[in-house]
Write a protein that holds these residues in place. Sequence first.
Motif, PDB file in Angstrom:
ATOM      1  N   GLY A 194       0.910  -1.209   0.295  1.00 33.62           N
ATOM      2  CA  GLY A 194      -0.201   0.003   0.023  1.00 33.62           C
ATOM      3  C   GLY A 194       0.895   1.052  -0.102  1.00 33.62           C
ATOM      4  N   VAL A 195       0.514   2.414  -0.685  1.00 34.04           N
ATOM      5  CA  VAL A 195       1.212   4.260  -0.614  1.00 34.04           C
ATOM      6  C   VAL A 195       0.322   5.304  -0.671  1.00 34.04           C
ATOM      7  CG1 VAL A 195       3.490   2.216  -1.970  1.00 34.04           C
ATOM      8  CG2 VAL A 195       1.202   3.285  -3.436  1.00 34.04           C
ATOM      9  N   ALA A 196       1.248   5.771  -0.971  1.00 32.62           N
ATOM     10  CA  ALA A 196      -0.268   7.029  -0.968  1.00 32.62           C
ATOM     11  C   ALA A 196      -1.099   8.236  -2.140  1.00 32.62           C
ATOM     12  CB  ALA A 196       0.612   8.391  -0.248  1.00 32.62           C
ATOM     13  N   GLY A 243       2.046  -4.565 -10.922  1.00 41.14           N
ATOM     14  CA  GLY A 243       0.849  -3.969 -11.571  1.00 41.14           C
ATOM     15  C   GLY A 243       0.319  -1.921 -10.215  1.00 41.14           C
ATOM     16  N   CYS A 244      -0.006  -1.507 -10.918  1.00 39.47           N
ATOM     17  CA  CYS A 244       0.195   0.111 -10.394  1.00 39.47           C
ATOM     18  C   CYS A 244      -1.737   0.203 -10.063  1.00 39.47           C
ATOM     19  CB  CYS A 244       0.710   1.002 -10.444  1.00 39.47           C
ATOM     20  SG  CYS A 244       2.331   0.669 -10.458  1.00 39.47           S
ATOM     21  N   PHE A 245      -2.227  -0.293  -8.787  1.00 41.16           N
ATOM     22  CA  PHE A 245      -3.668   0.983  -9.016  1.00 41.16           C
ATOM     23  C   PHE A 245      -3.762   1.732  -7.696  1.00 41.16           C
ATOM     24  CE2 PHE A 245      -3.641  -3.533  -9.404  1.00 41.16           C
ATOM     25  CZ  PHE A 245      -4.587  -4.188  -9.897  1.00 41.16           C
ATOM     26  N   MET A 247      -1.527   1.216  -4.873  1.00 40.62           N
ATOM     27  CA  MET A 247      -1.400  -0.105  -3.991  1.00 40.62           C
ATOM     28  C   MET A 247      -0.324  -0.914  -5.072  1.00 40.62           C
ATOM     29  SD  MET A 247      -2.079  -2.840  -1.642  1.00 40.62           S
ATOM     30  CE  MET A 247      -3.054  -2.799  -1.238  1.00 40.62           C
ATOM     31  N   VAL A 248       1.213  -1.137  -5.396  1.00 43.43           N
ATOM     32  CA  VAL A 248       2.041  -1.821  -6.482  1.00 43.43           C
ATOM     33  C   VAL A 248       1.266  -3.445  -5.166  1.00 43.43           C
ATOM     34  CG1 VAL A 248       3.579  -2.613  -6.485  1.00 43.43           C
ATOM     35  CG2 VAL A 248       2.960  -0.344  -6.492  1.00 43.43           C
ATOM     36  N   LEU A 269       0.130   4.205   2.119  1.00 51.58           N
ATOM     37  CA  LEU A 269      -1.494   4.065   2.750  1.00 51.58           C
ATOM     38  C   LEU A 269      -1.419   3.953   4.241  1.00 51.58           C
ATOM     39  CD1 LEU A 269      -3.910   3.277   0.566  1.00 51.58           C
ATOM     40  CD2 LEU A 269      -3.215   0.701   1.354  1.00 51.58           C
ATOM     41  N   ASP A 270      -3.227   5.265   4.661  1.00 54.86           N
ATOM     42  CA  ASP A 270      -2.748   5.244   6.176  1.00 54.86           C
ATOM     43  C   ASP A 270      -3.924   3.950   6.670  1.00 54.86           C
ATOM     44  OD1 ASP A 270      -5.403   7.092   6.158  1.00 54.86           O
ATOM     45  OD2 ASP A 270      -3.995   8.542   5.250  1.00 54.86           O
ATOM     46  N   GLU A 271      -4.176   3.693   8.058  1.00 53.17           N
ATOM     47  CA  GLU A 271      -4.630   2.822   7.906  1.00 53.17           C
ATOM     48  C   GLU A 271      -6.448   3.600   7.990  1.00 53.17           C
ATOM     49  OE1 GLU A 271      -3.166   0.516   9.468  1.00 53.17           O
ATOM     50  OE2 GLU A 271      -4.652   0.309  10.723  1.00 53.17           O
ATOM     51  N   ILE A 272      -7.065   4.933   7.918  1.00 57.38           N
ATOM     52  CA  ILE A 272      -8.393   4.856   7.767  1.00 57.38           C
ATOM     53  C   ILE A 272      -8.851   4.302   6.049  1.00 57.38           C
ATOM     54  CG2 ILE A 272     -10.552   7.168   7.074  1.00 57.38           C
ATOM     55  CD1 ILE A 272      -9.155   6.660  10.176  1.00 57.38           C
TER      56      ILE A 272
END
Length: 388
Positions: A55-57, A186-188, A204-205, A239-242
């Motif tokens: 998970g990324v920003a 793959g990138c989302f 997401m990667v 990526l944050d928890e919320i």
Amino acid sequence: MIPVFDITRQNKILKRELSLVFSDVIQKGVFILGKHVSDFETAFAKYIGSFYAVGVASGTDALSLALLALGIKPGDEVVVPANSYPTAFAITAIGAVAKLVDIGKETFNIDPKMLSSAITKKTKAIIVVHLYGQPADMQAIIKISKEFNIPVVEDCAQAHGAEVKVQKSLKEKTEWKKVGSLGDVGCFSFYPTKNLGCFGDGGMVVTNNPDIYKKVKLLRMYGEESRYNSILIGRNSRLDEIQAAVLLVKLKYLDKWNERRREIAELYHLLTPPPGRSPSATFQVSLRPTIILPYEAPYVRHVYHLYVIRVKKRDELKSYLDKIGIKTAIHYPVPIHFVPSMKYLVDQKGDFPESETACNEILSLPMFPELTDDEVQQVAEKTIKFLK
Ligand SMILES: Cc1ncc(COP(=O)(O)O)c(C=O)c1O
């Protein structure tokens, strides 16, 4: 008013479920890289059919970090379709050069016939964009990438859950594989309007390659192997928890929402001239002078992130619909080689006529799972009325 997209309808349906997970995150007091993120990474990797997920920003960061993990350096060329505005920023953000390729007229995706001639000695990666929710011709693209020994990055920002029919050999059975699991990485994007969206930015990667996985995981947090022990120049892109908690709730509904998007597309297909035309004959419509409807290639399962028509009098149709309360959008109004900020990092050589023409003719009609049949009918009827 009929909006082009409206998240508030979905929020109302999910209000109770979302309130519960918000309370859970607030109560636990962990907001960065906690259990919701790791649970969502596991669930998303399983959904896509990949071994790993990070998970990324944002979607843009997912693409940039994937390219960095593949070893792309400033000055390297990365092939990208000329019509995917946001994707180009992920390339230029790391100092690489966007090497443009024109698109296929019917699919709006990279034209495999043009791909080989865009590849040079400096080309170090190919980004395929599954634009509007329709997968690109992955079998043809992967074949070319193997010939040149160049990795393929899939930009799946608009295609969560879209599938491609794959047959490895004539002896083997065909199977459907989700986009994101076909290339090297793959990138989302989970931008709120996407088929799977959160309440802010997120990305997401996914990959089957342990080396890419390890590198992206390092890169999203200063390249740290352990706290304050950075072994790779990275950044802060988490990526944050919320967001992960919201996405975990929504992932359960993604297939149902995609099914509804396909249903809406069928309705638009049937309601737009000629009446009674079977959806499988969509391609025939491209011969008609007034309107070209979206085309679903036989080897894909489109998830209609956007329902994009082509009309010559696009601007007039847009303002007519706007005046009567039907909102539309243009994705995207400008090809990458015409973007002023990018001139120095875009290979300007060559022509991209299909991308240029498409930018002047495309129009995204309202499309989101909570759109009613009645609204779809109104949009189609008014569009027909204008074009007649
Ligand atoms: C095809 C495509 N690629 C990349 C992106 C970038 O994603 P994000 O907005 O999450 O950075 C988007 C989002 O607009 C997109 O549609």
